[in-house]
Design a protein around this motif. Sequence first.
Motif, short mmCIF file in Angstrom:
data_model
loop_
_atom_site.label_atom_id
_atom_site.label_comp_id
_atom_site.label_asym_id
_atom_site.label_seq_id
_atom_site.Cartn_x
_atom_site.Cartn_y
_atom_site.Cartn_z
N GLU A 64 9.10 8.05 -5.73
CA GLU A 64 9.38 7.21 -3.95
C GLU A 64 10.71 6.96 -3.31
OE1 GLU A 64 7.07 5.25 -2.76
OE2 GLU A 64 5.39 5.75 -4.74
N PRO A 65 11.18 6.69 -2.40
CA PRO A 65 12.21 6.76 -1.90
C PRO A 65 13.19 5.60 -1.88
CG PRO A 65 10.92 5.86 -0.16
CD PRO A 65 9.85 6.15 -1.72
N ILE A 66 13.73 5.80 -3.50
CA ILE A 66 14.77 3.99 -4.09
C ILE A 66 15.40 3.94 -3.56
CG2 ILE A 66 15.65 3.52 -6.40
CD1 ILE A 66 12.50 3.90 -6.37
N SER A 103 0.61 -1.43 0.38
CA SER A 103 0.48 -0.34 0.12
C SER A 103 0.52 1.18 0.12
CB SER A 103 -0.74 0.10 1.32
OG SER A 103 -0.66 0.02 2.02
N VAL A 104 -0.10 2.13 -0.22
CA VAL A 104 1.06 3.76 0.27
C VAL A 104 0.63 4.97 0.31
CG1 VAL A 104 1.78 3.58 -2.46
CG2 VAL A 104 -0.81 4.37 -2.31
N ASP A 105 0.73 5.69 1.11
CA ASP A 105 -0.11 6.63 1.98
C ASP A 105 -0.77 7.89 0.80
OD1 ASP A 105 1.63 9.06 0.91
OD2 ASP A 105 2.90 8.81 3.06
N GLU A 106 -1.65 8.49 2.31
CA GLU A 106 -2.35 9.29 1.81
C GLU A 106 -1.57 10.16 -0.58
OE1 GLU A 106 -0.76 11.95 5.14
OE2 GLU A 106 -1.78 9.50 4.07
N GLU A 107 -0.41 10.47 -0.06
CA GLU A 107 0.84 10.96 -1.21
C GLU A 107 0.62 10.05 -1.78
OE1 GLU A 107 3.08 13.95 1.30
OE2 GLU A 107 1.68 15.39 1.88
N GLY A 108 1.05 8.65 -1.44
CA GLY A 108 0.86 8.03 -2.76
C GLY A 108 2.88 7.60 -2.47
N GLY A 137 -2.22 13.88 -4.30
CA GLY A 137 -0.18 13.71 -4.32
C GLY A 137 0.26 14.26 -3.15
N PRO A 138 2.16 14.35 -3.52
CA PRO A 138 2.90 15.56 -1.95
C PRO A 138 3.00 16.66 -3.49
CG PRO A 138 4.03 13.66 -3.55
CD PRO A 138 2.74 13.43 -3.97
N ILE A 139 3.41 17.68 -1.87
CA ILE A 139 3.66 18.72 -1.81
C ILE A 139 5.20 18.60 -1.87
CG2 ILE A 139 4.08 21.98 -1.13
CD1 ILE A 139 1.31 20.64 -1.80
N ASP A 140 6.22 18.43 -1.77
CA ASP A 140 7.24 18.07 -2.03
C ASP A 140 7.59 16.42 -2.40
OD1 ASP A 140 8.04 20.13 -0.64
OD2 ASP A 140 7.28 19.13 1.46
N ASN A 141 9.03 16.07 -2.72
CA ASN A 141 9.72 15.22 -2.93
C ASN A 141 7.94 14.90 -4.87
OD1 ASN A 141 11.96 13.82 -2.09
ND2 ASN A 141 10.37 13.92 0.00
N ARG A 142 7.87 15.50 -5.53
CA ARG A 142 7.48 15.64 -6.49
C ARG A 142 8.16 15.86 -8.31
NH1 ARG A 142 1.41 16.30 -6.34
NH2 ARG A 142 0.96 16.34 -8.08
N LEU A 143 7.30 15.37 -8.99
CA LEU A 143 7.55 15.33 -10.16
C LEU A 143 7.80 16.71 -10.65
CD1 LEU A 143 6.61 12.73 -12.63
CD2 LEU A 143 9.11 13.48 -11.91
N PRO A 144 9.45 17.40 -11.06
CA PRO A 144 8.86 19.09 -11.01
C PRO A 144 7.77 19.97 -11.91
CG PRO A 144 10.77 17.88 -12.20
CD PRO A 144 10.00 17.03 -11.35
N GLY A 145 7.25 18.44 -12.75
CA GLY A 145 5.85 19.10 -13.89
C GLY A 145 4.80 18.67 -13.38
N ASN A 146 4.33 17.66 -12.28
CA ASN A 146 2.92 17.08 -12.06
C ASN A 146 2.45 17.95 -11.36
OD1 ASN A 146 1.68 15.54 -10.09
ND2 ASN A 146 1.80 13.85 -11.71
N ILE A 147 1.22 17.82 -12.03
CA ILE A 147 -0.03 18.96 -11.42
C ILE A 147 -1.30 17.46 -11.00
CG2 ILE A 147 -1.65 20.20 -11.34
CD1 ILE A 147 0.82 22.41 -12.58
#
Length: 372
Positions: A150-152, A114-119, A278-288
């Motif tokens: 993700e924390p790869i 599973s993932v949390d509320e931010e993925g 999705g998350p505010i931080d640790n997010r792809l630069p162009g994703n909305i």
Amino acid sequence: MDNAATTKITENVLKAMLPYLRENYGNASAIYSLGQKSRAAIENSRIKIAENLKVKPSEIYFTSSGSESDNWVIKETLNPREKNHIISSKIEHPAILNSLKSVERFGNETSLISVDEEGFVNLDELSEKIKDNTKLISIMFANNEIGTIEPISEISKIAREKNILFHTDAVQAMGNVKFNLKDIDVDMLSISGHKLGAPKGIGILYIKEGVEISPFINGGEQERGMRASTENIASIVGIAKAIEDAYANMDENINYTSDLRDYTIEKLLNIDGIIFNGPIDNRLPGNINITLKDTKPQTMVQYLDMYDICVSSGSACAAGSINPSHVLRAIGRSEEDSLSTLRLSINHNNTKEECDYVVEKISEGMKKFKNR
């Protein structure tokens, strides 16, 4: 505004490819000079890619797509004489999820964490799901719908401690996240060319030296006998140039795109009825990724298209589906909200003026189509 679906070929990439579409068109398996020019182009491209990723050229294999690379990993790392266990996540790309279903038919077992509320994946659950016969962990580098990175490295550490192979689908991360394979320490990694300014129909699978994996396509000796088929020379040259340019301009492009993303999100959240996913931080630069309350996203996509604006109502691979996004359901969104989502994916070619225009039209559409 849909660069996660695909990107246009850059001028640099096109210029690099053109000679191999016309003049230097030889088959790389031929021993005469025209063929050997193609062979040299392939191996020089392999070297360029390896230098940027900080791996050996012999660890780079060319495929037709990120999906092919994913399929190769899931289907060919398993021992056919044993019942294997694979761990993945609930928000993976269909290329992974459907490949897992395929290997289950032969008695293999899969677990989706599973993932949390931010993925973000649940690392404790990952550790708990490991069994004696766990052969592979496959967790995507960055999510294609909500942009979660993700924390790869932490996942890699868990895999290393248990001597389990680790693969990551880096199709969305390549060019958008600064990394090299020496630092993140994965066994296998998938890349797709058309997400970063190279053509469609070309991908890469990195396979760490020493990893046991069977050939994916049988036939000739192309790709050292691991992936038969006459090589797509021009596209191989193209993806090498795209990766070279991506690394050369990485910091500048990420900073610019991240600032533009944050600016656009702030304006969108001022519109009544929009929820951010999705998350505010640790997010792809162009994703909305946004949910439009009481508004059908397909109607909004068509409305925006009238004004020459391209956005998606989910991932490109799920286009036309009437099912709710499995990613949004996994992060706790309701079925209704999961069916009412838009994804905008911008890059360094977009402008502030374009984003203002898009926000304006989305605002108009929300007022026009609410509850319709």
